[in-house]
Write a protein that holds these residues in place. Sequence first.
Motif, PDB file in Angstrom:
ATOM      1  N   ASN A   1       0.870  -1.178   0.000  1.00 54.91           N
ATOM      2  CA  ASN A   1       0.000   0.000   0.000  1.00 54.91           C
ATOM      3  C   ASN A   1       0.904   1.224   0.000  1.00 54.91           C
ATOM      4  O   ASN A   1       1.544   1.531   1.001  1.00 54.91           O
TER       5      ASN A   1
ATOM      6  N   ASN B   1      -0.044   4.307  -0.325  1.00 49.54           N
ATOM      7  CA  ASN B   1      -0.724   5.476   0.249  1.00 49.54           C
ATOM      8  C   ASN B   1      -0.674   6.685  -0.686  1.00 49.54           C
ATOM      9  O   ASN B   1      -0.375   7.814  -0.265  1.00 49.54           O
TER      10      ASN B   1
ATOM     11  N   ARG C   1      -3.328   6.970  -3.292  1.00 54.92           N
ATOM     12  CA  ARG C   1      -4.631   7.181  -3.929  1.00 54.92           C
ATOM     13  C   ARG C   1      -5.789   7.188  -2.926  1.00 54.92           C
ATOM     14  O   ARG C   1      -6.930   6.889  -3.268  1.00 54.92           O
ATOM     15  N   GLY C   2      -5.467   7.533  -1.676  1.00 54.85           N
ATOM     16  CA  GLY C   2      -6.510   7.701  -0.667  1.00 54.85           C
ATOM     17  C   GLY C   2      -7.375   6.479  -0.472  1.00 54.85           C
ATOM     18  O   GLY C   2      -6.883   5.370  -0.216  1.00 54.85           O
ATOM     19  N   LYS C   3      -8.702   6.664  -0.611  1.00 57.11           N
ATOM     20  CA  LYS C   3      -9.650   5.570  -0.372  1.00 57.11           C
ATOM     21  C   LYS C   3      -9.464   4.428  -1.361  1.00 57.11           C
ATOM     22  O   LYS C   3      -9.752   3.273  -1.047  1.00 57.11           O
ATOM     23  N   GLU C   4      -8.965   4.750  -2.560  1.00 59.69           N
ATOM     24  CA  GLU C   4      -8.749   3.696  -3.549  1.00 59.69           C
ATOM     25  C   GLU C   4      -7.644   2.748  -3.081  1.00 59.69           C
ATOM     26  O   GLU C   4      -7.739   1.535  -3.292  1.00 59.69           O
ATOM     27  N   SER C   5      -6.594   3.288  -2.446  1.00 63.31           N
ATOM     28  CA  SER C   5      -5.535   2.442  -1.904  1.00 63.31           C
ATOM     29  C   SER C   5      -6.076   1.548  -0.793  1.00 63.31           C
ATOM     30  O   SER C   5      -5.711   0.364  -0.702  1.00 63.31           O
ATOM     31  N   GLU C   6      -6.952   2.104   0.046  1.00 64.83           N
ATOM     32  CA  GLU C   6      -7.561   1.307   1.130  1.00 64.83           C
ATOM     33  C   GLU C   6      -8.443   0.211   0.548  1.00 64.83           C
ATOM     34  O   GLU C   6      -8.461  -0.924   1.046  1.00 64.83           O
ATOM     35  N   ARG C   7      -9.194   0.555  -0.521  1.00 64.04           N
ATOM     36  CA  ARG C   7     -10.045  -0.445  -1.192  1.00 64.04           C
ATOM     37  C   ARG C   7      -9.211  -1.602  -1.729  1.00 64.04           C
ATOM     38  O   ARG C   7      -9.558  -2.779  -1.550  1.00 64.04           O
TER      39      ARG C   7
ATOM     40  N   HIS D   1       2.929  -1.060   4.365  1.00 63.89           N
ATOM     41  CA  HIS D   1       2.551   0.316   4.034  1.00 63.89           C
ATOM     42  C   HIS D   1       3.811   1.139   3.804  1.00 63.89           C
ATOM     43  O   HIS D   1       4.791   0.999   4.542  1.00 63.89           O
TER      44      HIS D   1
ATOM     45  N   ASP E   1       5.350   5.241   2.950  1.00 67.21           N
ATOM     46  CA  ASP E   1       5.175   6.681   2.743  1.00 67.21           C
ATOM     47  C   ASP E   1       5.982   7.035   1.491  1.00 67.21           C
ATOM     48  O   ASP E   1       7.116   7.492   1.559  1.00 67.21           O
TER      49      ASP E   1
ATOM     50  N   SER F   1      -5.023   5.433 -11.770  1.00 66.37           N
ATOM     51  CA  SER F   1      -3.831   6.131 -12.278  1.00 66.37           C
ATOM     52  C   SER F   1      -3.359   5.547 -13.602  1.00 66.37           C
ATOM     53  O   SER F   1      -2.669   6.224 -14.376  1.00 66.37           O
TER      54      SER F   1
END
Length: 445
Positions: A51, A53, A55-61, A81, A83, A183
């Motif tokens: 992950n 981090n 694409r926001g919610k898309e990464s969480e999905r 995860h 950064d 993306s």
Amino acid sequence: MIQRISDFIGQHQLLSKKGLYLVALSGGSDSVCLLTVLHEMGYNVEAVHCNFNLRGKESERDERFCKQLCDEMGVSFHLVHFDTIAYATLHHVSIEMAARELRYSYFERLRNDIGADDICVGHHRDDSVETVLMNLIRGTGLRGLSGIAPRNEHIVRPLLCVSHDEIIHFLKERNQPFVTDSSNLKDDVLRNKIRLNVIPLLESINPSVNESITKTAYRVSESMRLVDDSLRKAEKEIMRDNVIDIGKLFQFPSPELMLYTLLKPHGFQPAQIEQLFHRISKDDDRTLTGKIWQSPTHELLYDRGRMFISPVRQRPRVLRIPETGTYIFGDSQKLIVETGEIDDSFVIDKQPSTAVLDSSKVTFPLTLRLIERGDRFVPFGMTGSKLVSDFLTDLKLSSFEKRDQWCVTQATGEIIWLVGRRPDNRFRVTKATKRVLTLKTKAGR
């Protein structure tokens, strides 16, 4: 399609039923297909998801989807995860390069931690075609036109024999869902521009362009095997002990390609090698002798028809020798300092690695250091002093060899021994000598 993938795996000896493999799982169609196929084929696999981090919610999905898929399949799931933006800023690289470096570095660490054999990634035939076109645009040479290799050390690519359309069709037939990375739908990076703009244009000219480029890449790859074999055989004759013989280099059918092959592993860049080759092709030997080129890791010295390659090194510290004993210097070399009385059985050791001096003429502490500009000494057998640099030049040493020359000085600064070359005549053993100082070098600790 599964049979074709199985044949491809066997042809390139990518996987073994006895092995353990990590599958890089992003949640996209390619990686989901890869995990599904290898699991169905009975390979022992575990999945790893990164992950970034970005694409926001898309990464969480994507993370939730991958974990759920692995739970349903009964496949072990590893998650990390990153950064990515902070890494890219710190290392001054693009976001795409940062993500690549982070994931492959983590894959390798995880592979070692769990004892996996290799890491499987979902590159397919279309990815290889895009890579060929990217390398063609960048001008990377023949090797870049061979596309993506089925194996690169511990990275294996079992899906290179199938297209993206075939993967999508396979997943739809299985009713196997996957996620889409938004993306990838934007033509903001080179690969996406080729995928979204260039390839559709080429397909309008030749609908089978992907197959054609794939065949060409395969032929280039096979041709490179012949080239590599020729380079390996010639390399042994042209370069020995990191010294390149210029005369033999120009006897090779393609001396510039040979020079690139010899220098690339030492950190030299293609443009730098091209400029260097132009110099050695045009300039005469006297003009070039003494010239030094540098890469981030190595130095290259031209000296009288030869090129010497040496790692970039910090200048070693000066070593103070207050008394007799054994001292470590340079690349794990030993300097043994001893004194002793002369008796009837005494014989001077005349090996280059040893200097036997009159102890009464030498004052401690001694100093072991590299030679410096302006150093002089009286070579054994002579009466007048001579510049050390001139003495070494007379021995036909290269600039690198001169730079790495050690000497031992006494307390008042005079050189008493040019290590491995010649002691100073002023400190020689004579008939009046009663006690000797012996300096001896040995390799290793």
